[in-house]
Write a protein that holds these residues in place. Structure first.
Motif, mmCIF file in Angstrom:
data_model
loop_
_atom_site.group_PDB
_atom_site.id
_atom_site.type_symbol
_atom_site.label_atom_id
_atom_site.label_comp_id
_atom_site.label_asym_id
_atom_site.label_seq_id
_atom_site.Cartn_x
_atom_site.Cartn_y
_atom_site.Cartn_z
ATOM 1 N N TYR A 173 0.817 -1.214 0.000
ATOM 2 C CA TYR A 173 0.000 0.000 0.000
ATOM 3 C C TYR A 173 0.852 1.265 0.000
ATOM 4 O O TYR A 173 0.418 2.308 -0.501
ATOM 5 C CB TYR A 173 -0.969 -0.021 1.186
ATOM 6 N N PHE A 174 2.056 1.194 0.537
ATOM 7 C CA PHE A 174 2.977 2.335 0.428
ATOM 8 C C PHE A 174 3.343 2.569 -1.030
ATOM 9 O O PHE A 174 3.306 3.717 -1.520
ATOM 10 C CB PHE A 174 4.225 2.068 1.274
ATOM 11 N N ARG A 175 3.667 1.489 -1.755
ATOM 12 C CA ARG A 175 4.010 1.620 -3.167
ATOM 13 C C ARG A 175 2.803 2.042 -4.002
ATOM 14 O O ARG A 175 2.925 2.849 -4.930
ATOM 15 C CB ARG A 175 4.562 0.286 -3.687
ATOM 16 N N ILE A 176 1.623 1.510 -3.662
ATOM 17 C CA ILE A 176 0.408 1.904 -4.377
ATOM 18 C C ILE A 176 0.133 3.384 -4.185
ATOM 19 O O ILE A 176 -0.188 4.117 -5.134
ATOM 20 C CB ILE A 176 -0.797 1.070 -3.898
ATOM 21 N N THR A 177 0.255 3.850 -2.955
ATOM 22 C CA THR A 177 0.006 5.265 -2.658
ATOM 23 C C THR A 177 0.963 6.164 -3.419
ATOM 24 O O THR A 177 0.540 7.177 -4.013
ATOM 25 C CB THR A 177 0.138 5.515 -1.143
ATOM 26 N N LEU A 178 2.247 5.823 -3.443
ATOM 27 C CA LEU A 178 3.216 6.618 -4.195
ATOM 28 C C LEU A 178 2.874 6.645 -5.676
ATOM 29 O O LEU A 178 2.968 7.698 -6.329
ATOM 30 C CB LEU A 178 4.625 6.058 -3.984
ATOM 31 N N THR A 179 2.486 5.506 -6.226
ATOM 32 C CA THR A 179 2.153 5.432 -7.651
ATOM 33 C C THR A 179 0.917 6.253 -7.975
ATOM 34 O O THR A 179 0.882 6.982 -8.973
ATOM 35 C CB THR A 179 1.932 3.965 -8.062
ATOM 36 N N VAL A 180 -0.111 6.136 -7.123
ATOM 37 C CA VAL A 180 -1.349 6.866 -7.355
ATOM 38 C C VAL A 180 -1.113 8.374 -7.273
ATOM 39 O O VAL A 180 -1.591 9.156 -8.113
ATOM 40 C CB VAL A 180 -2.426 6.432 -6.346
ATOM 41 N N LEU A 181 -0.352 8.823 -6.287
ATOM 42 C CA LEU A 181 -0.093 10.256 -6.125
ATOM 43 C C LEU A 181 0.802 10.806 -7.227
ATOM 44 O O LEU A 181 0.747 11.998 -7.533
ATOM 45 C CB LEU A 181 0.555 10.510 -4.760
ATOM 46 N N ALA A 182 1.626 9.938 -7.825
ATOM 47 C CA ALA A 182 2.539 10.395 -8.885
ATOM 48 C C ALA A 182 1.871 10.449 -10.251
ATOM 49 O O ALA A 182 2.449 10.962 -11.207
ATOM 50 C CB ALA A 182 3.753 9.481 -8.951
ATOM 51 N N THR A 183 0.661 9.919 -10.355
ATOM 52 C CA THR A 183 -0.050 9.912 -11.637
ATOM 53 C C THR A 183 -1.309 10.763 -11.526
ATOM 54 O O THR A 183 -1.661 11.247 -10.455
ATOM 55 C CB THR A 183 -0.433 8.482 -12.032
ATOM 56 N N ARG A 184 -1.978 10.907 -12.646
ATOM 57 C CA ARG A 184 -3.222 11.677 -12.662
ATOM 58 C C ARG A 184 -4.423 10.740 -12.705
ATOM 59 O O ARG A 184 -5.332 10.904 -13.505
ATOM 60 C CB ARG A 184 -3.234 12.612 -13.872
ATOM 61 N N MET A 185 -4.414 9.761 -11.840
ATOM 62 C CA MET A 185 -5.527 8.817 -11.785
ATOM 63 C C MET A 185 -6.795 9.510 -11.306
ATOM 64 O O MET A 185 -6.757 10.341 -10.397
ATOM 65 C CB MET A 185 -5.203 7.650 -10.850
ATOM 66 N N GLY A 190 -9.890 10.268 -9.286
ATOM 67 C CA GLY A 190 -10.286 9.978 -7.916
ATOM 68 C C GLY A 190 -9.156 9.448 -7.060
ATOM 69 O O GLY A 190 -9.381 8.635 -6.169
ATOM 70 N N LYS A 191 -7.917 9.916 -7.317
ATOM 71 C CA LYS A 191 -6.767 9.332 -6.621
ATOM 72 C C LYS A 191 -6.801 9.581 -5.114
ATOM 73 O O LYS A 191 -6.376 8.728 -4.342
ATOM 74 C CB LYS A 191 -5.465 9.860 -7.199
ATOM 75 N N HIS A 192 -7.318 10.743 -4.698
ATOM 76 C CA HIS A 192 -7.333 11.032 -3.262
ATOM 77 C C HIS A 192 -8.307 10.109 -2.531
ATOM 78 O O HIS A 192 -8.034 9.679 -1.400
ATOM 79 C CB HIS A 192 -7.695 12.494 -3.023
ATOM 80 N N ARG A 193 -9.426 9.783 -3.179
ATOM 81 C CA ARG A 193 -10.360 8.827 -2.569
ATOM 82 C C ARG A 193 -9.722 7.448 -2.476
ATOM 83 O O ARG A 193 -9.904 6.732 -1.489
ATOM 84 C CB ARG A 193 -11.646 8.764 -3.401
ATOM 85 N N THR A 194 -8.948 7.080 -3.490
ATOM 86 C CA THR A 194 -8.253 5.797 -3.477
ATOM 87 C C THR A 194 -7.253 5.739 -2.338
ATOM 88 O O THR A 194 -7.149 4.724 -1.630
ATOM 89 C CB THR A 194 -7.524 5.565 -4.819
ATOM 90 N N VAL A 195 -6.498 6.818 -2.124
ATOM 91 C CA VAL A 195 -5.525 6.862 -1.037
ATOM 92 C C VAL A 195 -6.223 6.754 0.314
ATOM 93 O O VAL A 195 -5.758 6.050 1.221
ATOM 94 C CB VAL A 195 -4.678 8.147 -1.119
ATOM 95 N N ARG A 196 -7.356 7.423 0.465
ATOM 96 C CA ARG A 196 -8.112 7.331 1.717
ATOM 97 C C ARG A 196 -8.598 5.912 1.958
ATOM 98 O O ARG A 196 -8.560 5.406 3.091
ATOM 99 C CB ARG A 196 -9.302 8.307 1.699
ATOM 100 N N LEU A 197 -9.068 5.259 0.894
ATOM 101 C CA LEU A 197 -9.530 3.881 1.014
ATOM 102 C C LEU A 197 -8.387 2.957 1.440
ATOM 103 O O LEU A 197 -8.556 2.102 2.312
ATOM 104 C CB LEU A 197 -10.117 3.415 -0.314
ATOM 105 N N ILE A 198 -7.220 3.150 0.842
ATOM 106 C CA ILE A 198 -6.035 2.375 1.207
ATOM 107 C C ILE A 198 -5.710 2.569 2.682
ATOM 108 O O ILE A 198 -5.447 1.609 3.423
ATOM 109 C CB ILE A 198 -4.835 2.779 0.342
ATOM 110 N N PHE A 199 -5.733 3.813 3.120
ATOM 111 C CA PHE A 199 -5.410 4.124 4.511
ATOM 112 C C PHE A 199 -6.389 3.442 5.462
ATOM 113 O O PHE A 199 -5.983 2.874 6.491
ATOM 114 C CB PHE A 199 -5.438 5.637 4.722
ATOM 115 N N VAL A 200 -7.673 3.459 5.149
ATOM 116 C CA VAL A 200 -8.689 2.854 6.014
ATOM 117 C C VAL A 200 -8.486 1.348 6.109
ATOM 118 O O VAL A 200 -8.571 0.757 7.198
ATOM 119 C CB VAL A 200 -10.105 3.187 5.495
#
Length: 331
Positions: free
Chosen positions: A218-230, A232-242
């Motif tokens: 999830y650390f690697r997923i979060t870095l990848t999501v934040l580095a791209t223009r996916m 709803g990326k912020h919602r994805t990061v929140r879901l990962i965190f939860v």
């Protein structure tokens, strides 16, 4: 506290004794037993009801709106199956804790084996799903050709085989014994070798290993999501965190208390650790019954599917027909 000489020492939640100078000190656990008798049966029935309803709803949503042979849904269906197996043992445990074990030797072995089979497989399926998300997001190009349904079926089969092997000692060793404190008891042997084996198996294979996979992936997923223009990326990061936070909050307290209990002094009679182990173990039970709800209904897509079900079957909810179909979820 009373001292009984020349008695074999044993430890369990129902009768707790410590070997001291060739004898045995019988620790007073009446408070713990009273707590278990009054708290656990209704708690298990509530978890049973919530788990059956929640996991059934997940299956219904997948069946009506999703492709059953997709990689994510194959893993999710197996996760739901493991949770249902785990849940089906709860009514037996509720009756047991309210009085004594009345179901015989065979069901003692089967119920506890099912309990551990569902428990272990649930943890491993969450770990496999986490690794699959990591491949799909971080290595999407390389993994796109390999993430086929046969890959998911093979991994799921491996999880069930490993979980079955890990729970085999429960089937072999659990037995019904007549306890002078609480009548018939369905118990794991108090032999220290088997206790140490079970302890290291749970802590290493079903706590530290999944937790390491969760954190890294999830650390690697979060870095990848934040580095791209996916989208709803912020919602994805929140879901990962939860997801990571829920696993840690529900499962870590039991393992910490369990490790403290195993490392305590052999000549102490502190009843707080068994009491805490009771509480934290049942908090962990709660998580492994309802984790599909965290994994699915925190996602926008599944929320929309549930709204669609409600709209189709409850006419007064027609105002919810404007369901967004463009949102993406982690699954």
């Amino acid at each position: 506290m009373t001292e009984t000489p020349n008695v074999t020492a044993e430890y369990s939640y129902d009768n707790w004794s410590l070997e001291i100078n060739g004898g045995s000190v019988m620790c007073d656990t009446s408070d713990i037993n009273d707590f278990a008798k009054h708290f656990l049966p209704p708690f298990y029935y509530v978890i049973f009801t919530i788990s059956i309803l929640g996991n059934s709803l997940v299956l219904l949503v997948i069946y009506k709106f999703e492709k059953l042979n997709s990689v994510t849904n194959i893993f999710l269906i197996n996760l739901v199956a493991s949770n249902i197996i785990f849940t089906l043992a709860l009514p037996f445990q509720a009756i047991y804790h309210s009085d004594q074990w009345v179901f015989g030797e065979a069901l003692c072995k089967l119920v506890n084996s099912a309990n551990y089979l569902g428990f272990y497989s649930s943890i491993l399926f969450l770990t496999v799903m986490t690794f699959d998300r990591y491949l799909a997001v971080v290595h999407c190009v390389a993994a796109s050709k390999r993430r086929q349904s046969c890959y998911a079926v093979a991994l799921s089969s491996a999880v069930w085989i490993l979980s079955l092997l890990a729970s085999l000692d429960s089937f072999i060793l659990f037995t019904v014994e007549d306890s002078q404190w609480d009548g018939l008891a369905c118990e794991y042997p108090s032999d220290s070798r088997w206790r140490l084996f079970g302890f290291y198996k749970e802590v290493v294979l079903f706590f530290f290993f999944p937790l390491a996979v969760f954190i890294y992936c999830y650390f690697r997923i979060t870095l990848t999501v934040l580095a791209t223009r996916m989208l709803g990326k912020h919602r994805t990061v929140r879901l990962i965190f939860v997801i990571v936070l829920m696993f840690f909050l529900f499962w870590s307290p039991y393992n910490i208390v369990h490790m403290l209990n195993e490392s305590r002094d052999a000549d102490t009679c502190d009843s707080r650790l068994p009491y805490l182990e009771y509480v934290t173990w049942n908090i962990a039970r709660l998580y492994f019954c309802i984790n599909p709800l965290f994994y699915t209904f925190l996602g926008r897509k599944f929320q929309n599917h549930v709204r669609g079900l409600l709209v189709n079957h409850v006419s007064c909810l027609s105002s919810l027909t404007n369901v967004s179909g463009s949102s993406r979820t982690l699954g």
